[in-house]
Write an enzyme that holds these catalytic residues in place. Sequence first.
Site, short mmCIF file in Angstrom:
data_model
loop_
_atom_site.label_atom_id
_atom_site.label_comp_id
_atom_site.label_asym_id
_atom_site.label_seq_id
_atom_site.Cartn_x
_atom_site.Cartn_y
_atom_site.Cartn_z
N CYS A 79 45.51 75.80 50.79
CA CYS A 79 46.32 76.58 51.72
C CYS A 79 45.90 78.04 51.59
CB CYS A 79 47.80 76.42 51.40
SG CYS A 79 48.87 77.51 52.38
N CYS A 82 49.12 80.23 50.04
CA CYS A 82 49.59 80.13 48.65
C CYS A 82 48.60 79.51 47.68
CB CYS A 82 50.91 79.37 48.60
SG CYS A 82 50.76 77.60 48.98
N CYS A 128 52.14 73.24 54.85
CA CYS A 128 52.01 73.27 53.39
C CYS A 128 53.38 73.01 52.79
CB CYS A 128 51.47 74.62 52.94
SG CYS A 128 51.44 74.82 51.14
N CYS A 131 54.65 76.51 50.78
CA CYS A 131 55.00 77.78 51.44
C CYS A 131 55.39 77.61 52.90
CB CYS A 131 53.86 78.78 51.31
SG CYS A 131 52.39 78.35 52.26
N CYS A 151 44.16 66.91 61.39
CA CYS A 151 43.40 67.85 62.21
C CYS A 151 43.92 69.25 61.87
CB CYS A 151 43.61 67.50 63.68
SG CYS A 151 42.57 68.43 64.80
#
Length: 190
Positions: A79, A82, A128, A131, A151
């Site tokens: 991510c 984070c 995510c 976060c 995707c």
Amino acid sequence: MSGFNLLHLITKSQPVALRPCSLPSGACRTKKTWPVTFPQEELKKRLTPMQFHVTQERGTESAFRGEFTDHKDEGTYTCVVCGTPLFKSDTKFDSGSGWPSFFDLVKDESISVSDDFSYGMHRVETTCSQCGAHLGHLFDDGPRPTGKRYCINSASLGFQPKDGASTSPPRDGDGAGAAGSSASGEKTEL
């Protein structure tokens, strides 16, 4: 019959199984309910405008334009907000969609999914789990063994090469990133 079930009846596709998120039925996560949060001003400084638009405003980058669309290096995709590990490079495949596509997660808990009815259609949004950053969407037309296609926007991803050098924000003890990476590879410091 709900619109969701009717859509799958008409298209003859199977709905993607959603995992419970331990919130009351109908509840929607807000920025305050994610385990890791960042002030918007910090994110505006640390992320590129495209990364901010995609991850915080649920935007989408143009197809075939993202940094990781044709990326082939070995390592882990994280991510960009984070630094949570999301996908391993050996689960990436060319779906022809114009966005990086993966058929499996590092851990099932890495990503949260929710219904997305924007643009007059039903999709499954991926965020995510740490976060709440918008990543992309999940479809059920991927390769075996999972049959899933995550995707994902390149702008929502960082990359940790197998050799250990990072192009995503490093995590300190509380999970807050100290530096960011732009989609073009330039780094900015806080």
